[in-house]
Design a protein around this motif. Structure first.
Motif, short mmCIF file in Angstrom:
data_model
loop_
_atom_site.label_atom_id
_atom_site.label_comp_id
_atom_site.label_asym_id
_atom_site.label_seq_id
_atom_site.Cartn_x
_atom_site.Cartn_y
_atom_site.Cartn_z
N ARG A 148 -8.47 -5.86 7.18
CA ARG A 148 -9.05 -4.69 6.52
C ARG A 148 -8.34 -4.38 5.20
NH1 ARG A 148 -11.61 -0.81 9.18
NH2 ARG A 148 -10.29 0.77 8.23
N ILE A 149 -7.01 -4.40 5.23
CA ILE A 149 -6.22 -4.08 4.04
C ILE A 149 -5.20 -5.19 3.84
CG2 ILE A 149 -4.64 -2.41 2.98
CD1 ILE A 149 -5.88 -0.27 4.78
N ASN A 150 -5.18 -5.78 2.67
CA ASN A 150 -4.22 -6.85 2.38
C ASN A 150 -2.87 -6.24 2.01
OD1 ASN A 150 -5.90 -9.18 2.74
ND2 ASN A 150 -6.97 -8.60 0.88
N ARG A 151 -1.95 -6.25 2.95
CA ARG A 151 -0.63 -5.67 2.72
C ARG A 151 0.38 -6.77 2.41
NH1 ARG A 151 -2.78 -2.12 6.78
NH2 ARG A 151 -2.53 0.07 6.21
N LEU A 185 0.26 1.86 -0.42
CA LEU A 185 -0.66 1.25 0.54
C LEU A 185 -0.40 -0.24 0.68
CD1 LEU A 185 -3.10 1.62 2.41
CD2 LEU A 185 -4.57 1.21 0.42
N ASP A 186 -0.22 -0.93 -0.45
CA ASP A 186 -0.06 -2.39 -0.42
C ASP A 186 1.33 -2.82 0.01
OD1 ASP A 186 -2.65 -2.53 -1.29
OD2 ASP A 186 -2.15 -3.04 -3.36
N ASN A 187 2.37 -2.13 -0.52
CA ASN A 187 3.75 -2.56 -0.30
C ASN A 187 4.51 -1.69 0.69
OD1 ASN A 187 3.38 -4.51 -2.44
ND2 ASN A 187 3.65 -2.83 -3.89
N GLY A 188 3.99 -0.51 0.95
CA GLY A 188 4.66 0.38 1.90
C GLY A 188 5.72 1.26 1.29
N VAL A 379 11.52 8.52 -3.58
CA VAL A 379 11.00 7.35 -2.89
C VAL A 379 9.88 7.83 -1.98
CG1 VAL A 379 12.68 7.50 -1.00
CG2 VAL A 379 11.54 5.33 -1.46
N ALA A 380 8.81 7.07 -1.92
CA ALA A 380 7.68 7.38 -1.04
C ALA A 380 7.40 6.16 -0.18
CB ALA A 380 6.45 7.76 -1.85
N ILE A 381 7.14 6.39 1.11
CA ILE A 381 6.89 5.28 2.03
C ILE A 381 5.65 5.55 2.87
CG2 ILE A 381 9.32 4.60 2.16
CD1 ILE A 381 9.38 5.90 4.95
#
Length: 433
Positions: A148-151, A185-188, A379-381
């Motif tokens: 669904r999501i390419n992480r 979203l992609d990298n966390g 920092v955001a996670i």
């Protein structure tokens, strides 16, 4: 130069519509209208099967059940164009089980599918945009298993390549704000620099997206040592093990934002680990352990008082999956995990082995990112994916550490991203979490 009248005349003279073998084929010279992709579509109405087949220009065929098309009729009596919601719960008030399409054809000038209904008491016809139908092609068994999501899964080597943003640019430029959310979203994980050395900057940032998600610790909170008054281990000076935030909430917040106001002189380094990478590694090396952590939930709990007395409690599996088996969320916290196990006793020993192996992957040095967040940085996670912790720090004398934090829900963040994708004309739509 071609004006609109000339183009319409050319289309009328060059377009072709013909039928054979019970099928209708719509052809249009694609070079005349390059913005439209539908230059060859076959329509077949299989009345006995109550299926409408559309063969698209890419060779793929979609079969739309008559009942689905009737349920999703876009006319104003079925779908409110102002609210963009269904007018009424039609499946309760109307019998669509017998919905039957009498005939169907494509309008070559408007890229529309026109259908006529048999014995429909509300209206005789419906019109569907071809773009709308193509976006709703039913997934095959293979396609339903697609990611669904390419992480981008990572380990410690990523530390020197973390994506960084400028605070003022993120605040003032919606495109930069979108890229910041996309990076999470992609990298966390994503870093923001040049943050003013003032309180409430987390709120200022969150308000650009939606609003701060409140919790029993408030909508904004401060992480600093308060000694014996602490109701959570985070407000003490000791080492904080890798964990998810608010695991004791049934609806956990999706994004954690931390702004450093004062860095500890000694210790207090931030730790991060990609929980999806650890879960994927467990699935590859110990699939039986992976299945146990996805099958049984752990109970998490938090009891205390900040602005009011609270007793939060929730159940979460360590690994939560989508319907297709893709990893959706990881959730764990040593300090909030209770002694209640909702697991059959004969599975308990192997469950502990599974948990131990998973946490070993989480804490391995080659999977950890470690740095000390400095004043002026955030920092955001992704709290559904990234575990975080910290090393112990010294708060004796004048030593102090102060981090201001807050949360965003992924529902609000992804909603904002979809709005931006439309405004910026991106050929992409962020899926639901």
């Amino acid at each position: 130069m071609l004006n609109s009248a000339r183009i319409s005349k050319l289309l009328s003279s060059c377009g072709h519509l013909y039928r054979h073998c019970g099928k209708e084929i719509y052809r249009r010279p694609n070079y005349l209208r390059p913005q439209l992709s539908y230059y060859s579509i076959q329509v077949e109405n299989r009345i006995d099967d109550k299926l409408l087949s559309l063969k698209w220009e890419d060779g793929k065929t979609t079969e739309y059940p008559h009942i689905y098309l009737r349920d999703n009729c876009p006319c104003p009596s079925c779908y409110n164009p102002q609210t963009r919601q269904r007018v009424i719960s039609n499946l309760i008030f109307d019998d669509y089980a017998n919905a039957t399409i009498k005939s169907a054809h494509v309008n070559q000038d408007k890229d529309e599918l026109h259908v006529e209904w048999t014995n429909d008491g509300q209206h005789e016809s419906s019109i569907y945009q071809l773009d709308w139908l193509k976006d709703r092609r039913f997934a095959s068994q293979a396609e339903s298993q697609q990611v669904r999501i390419n992480r981008n899964l990572w380990d410690s080597d990523t530390q020197n390549n973390l994506q960084r943003f400028d605070f003022n640019e993120v605040i003032e430029n919606k495109s930069q704000l979108y890229q910041w959310l996309r990076s999470i979203l992609d990298n966390g994980i994503a870093i923001i620099d040049n943050v003013p050395d003032e309180t409430s900057q987390v709120r200022k940032l969150a308000n650009q997206v939606s609003y701060l998600r409140p919790s029993c610790y408030g909508d904004q909170f401060r992480i600093e040592s308060i000694g014996e008054a602490a109701t959570t281990i985070a407000y003490q000076t000791g080492r904080l093990a890798m964990h998810s935030d608010l695991a004791y909430y049934a609806n956990m917040p999706g994004i954690l934002i931390l702004h450093c106001l004062v860095a500890a002189n000694k210790g207090g380094e931030n730790l991060f680990s990609d929980g999806f990478k650890a879960a994927q590694r467990l699935r590859e090396t110990h699939p039986e352990y992976f299945d146990l952590l996805a099958k049984y939930p752990l109970q998490h709990e938090d009891i205390g008082r900040v602005n009011y007395d609270f007793h939060q409690m929730a159940l979460h599996p360590v690994i939560r999956l989508y319907h297709n088996g893709e990893i959706k969320q990881v959730c764990y916290g040593d300090h909030s995990r209770t002694s209640m196990l909702h697991i059959p006793h004969d599975d308990v020993p192997n469950y502990y082995k599974a948990l131990q192996q998973f946490l070993e992957y989480v804490h391995r040095p080659d999977t950890l990112i470690q740095f000390k967040l400095q004043p002026g940085s955030m920092v955001a996670i992704d709290n559904f994916r990234i575990f975080h912790g910290r090393t112990a720090f010294d708060s004796s004398g004048n030593n102090r550490r102060c981090i201001e934090g807050g949360y965003l829900d992924w529902d609000e963040a992804t909603s904002f991203m979809r709005i931006m994708e439309k405004e910026l004309s991106m050929n992409h739509l962020t899926p639901s979490m």
